[in-house]
Enzyme design. Structure first.
Site, PDB file in Angstrom:
ATOM      1  N   ASP A  16      27.519 -16.511 -14.644  1.00  0.00           N
ATOM      2  CA  ASP A  16      27.121 -15.570 -14.192  1.00  0.00           C
ATOM      3  C   ASP A  16      27.069 -13.791 -15.100  1.00  0.00           C
ATOM      4  OD1 ASP A  16      27.336 -13.802 -11.995  1.00  0.00           O
ATOM      5  OD2 ASP A  16      29.288 -14.541 -11.124  1.00  0.00           O
ATOM      6  N   ASP A 110      20.917 -14.119 -11.499  1.00  0.00           N
ATOM      7  CA  ASP A 110      22.232 -13.947 -12.498  1.00  0.00           C
ATOM      8  C   ASP A 110      23.470 -15.210 -11.992  1.00  0.00           C
ATOM      9  OD1 ASP A 110      22.637 -13.507 -10.266  1.00  0.00           O
ATOM     10  OD2 ASP A 110      24.064 -11.128 -10.351  1.00  0.00           O
ATOM     11  N   GLU A 111      22.799 -16.086 -11.487  1.00  0.00           N
ATOM     12  CA  GLU A 111      23.976 -16.812 -12.120  1.00  0.00           C
ATOM     13  C   GLU A 111      23.267 -18.956 -11.224  1.00  0.00           C
ATOM     14  OE1 GLU A 111      27.185 -17.735  -8.531  1.00  0.00           O
ATOM     15  OE2 GLU A 111      26.042 -15.914  -7.312  1.00  0.00           O
TER      16      GLU A 111
END
Length: 362
Positions: A16, A110-111
């Site tokens: 993350d 983003d993850e």
């Protein structure tokens, strides 16, 4: 614990990125470093899309109206979102993931989940997670947090434990006990509305959830009841699915303060459209149907949809279609406590030049 086969325990990593949008802006503009930054939401009716860690102690969070964010943090600096840059950096990070395993399941820009079980090559999953974090820092100038465990649910919980720029491991023998100590609101898959319902039944922690029978949970929460029963015991047998086929892509948010007017609702749709579009981007898909979901203060849910022959071609078009549906649900004397956008009738996104996106964060 549910291994894939007798004696086989999976090694799952959840990566993350730390305050991704805001961190990219601080990386690219040294004047922003160390200062409270909000991406998006600079207009009076705008909404914060992301907040830097310097802004968070003031209470600034994503999906917060910009007026409230500025009131909480008068020094807050608003920056226009550059989503083409965020997508490019996200692709750079995924290329790093691909050096270690082909089993990558992106959740957003983003993850992502990574399954390292069959790709350890004599190393531990923890060592590989550390190497991935180091490469991200070296090649992008950004930091990432990582969680390592034997299933997806625990790996995602672990990645939150030492943010920002941290790593946390939950081994198999510690998983069930770790879950017992957490507040229900921390559980991935249990949103604010469900957490509130659980609290009305006296379920506030993992230990409270663990005490409930499977029958009790399925009676009150339907099919999701079995999932809740499992995760209260550290059980999650979902696989990391890099090519999972989805029928729809959606995002929703529950508001701290009920919304009664169209202007506030329109502003609240901006981060939802952005989230849906960035989930669609890695899969290179779009959809022909846009659905607006609204939940009123009496918990009645209504949906309104618009379908067209051609797929939605941009985030701006998605937002425009969702916004056009708002007059069908507001104004309403009850007020709205939740809004959501879903893109369905999915199909491959046509290649080639796309319409220029509107300035959503001016």
């Amino acid at each position: 614990m549910i291994p894939d086969a007798p004696g086989r325990i999976r090694r799952i990593v959840h990566i993350d990125m730390d305050a991704f949008f805001a961190s990219v802006e601080q990386r690219d503009n040294p004047d922003l470093r160390g200062k409270p930054v909000a991406v998006g939401g600079s207009s009076l009716r705008g909404v914060v899309a992301a907040a830097s860690y310097e802004a968070r102690p003031y209470g600034v969070r994503s999906a917060m109206p910009s007026v409230r964010a500025k009131r909480l943090c008068p020094e807050l600096i608003f920056v226009k979102g550059r989503f083409e840059v965020y997508r490019a950096v996200s692709n750079q990070i995924r290329e790093i993931f691909a050096r270690f395993t082909p089993l990558i399941e992106p959740l957003s820009l983003d993850e992502a989940y990574l399954d390292l079980t069959d790709y350890l090559e004599g190393r531990t999953a923890t060592a590989i997670a550390q190497e991935i974090r180091a490469l991200i820092r070296l090649e992008t100038g950004l930091t990432a947090s990582a969680g390592v465990s034997y299933n997806k649910f625990l790996a995602k919980l672990a990645s939150d434990q030492r943010k920002p720029d941290g790593l946390y491991v939950i081994p198999p023998e510690a998983g069930p006990g770790f879950v017992l100590t957490l507040p229900i609101a921390r559980f991935h898959g249990i949103g604010p509305a469900t957490a509130a319902r659980m609290e009305r039944h006296g379920i506030r922690t993992g230990a409270d959830l663990h005490r409930q029978s499977l029958e009790f949970l399925t009676t009150r929460f339907g099919k999701a009841g079995r999932y809740y029963w499992n995760i209260a015991r550290g059980i999650d047998d979902r696989e990391v699915r890099p090519n999972r086929e989805r029928k729809s892509i959606g995002a929703e948010t529950t508001f701290f303060t009920d919304i009664h007017d169209l202007a506030a609702a329109a502003g609240a749709l901006e981060p939802l459209a952005e989230k849906v579009w960035r989930h669609a981007g890695p899969r290179e898909v779009s959809g022909r149907t846009v659905t607006l979901k609204a939940k009123y203060t009496d918990f009645q849910i209504v949906t309104r949809a618009h379908s067209q022959p051609a797929p939605v071609m941009s985030q701006a078009e998605l937002l425009a279609q969702a916004t056009a549906l708002l007059p069908q649900v507001l104004p309403d004397p009850r007020g709205v406590r939740l809004l959501g956008i879903t893109l369905s009738s999915l199909c491959p996104l046509p290649q080639g030049p796309q319409p220029e996106q509107l300035d959503l964060f001016g």
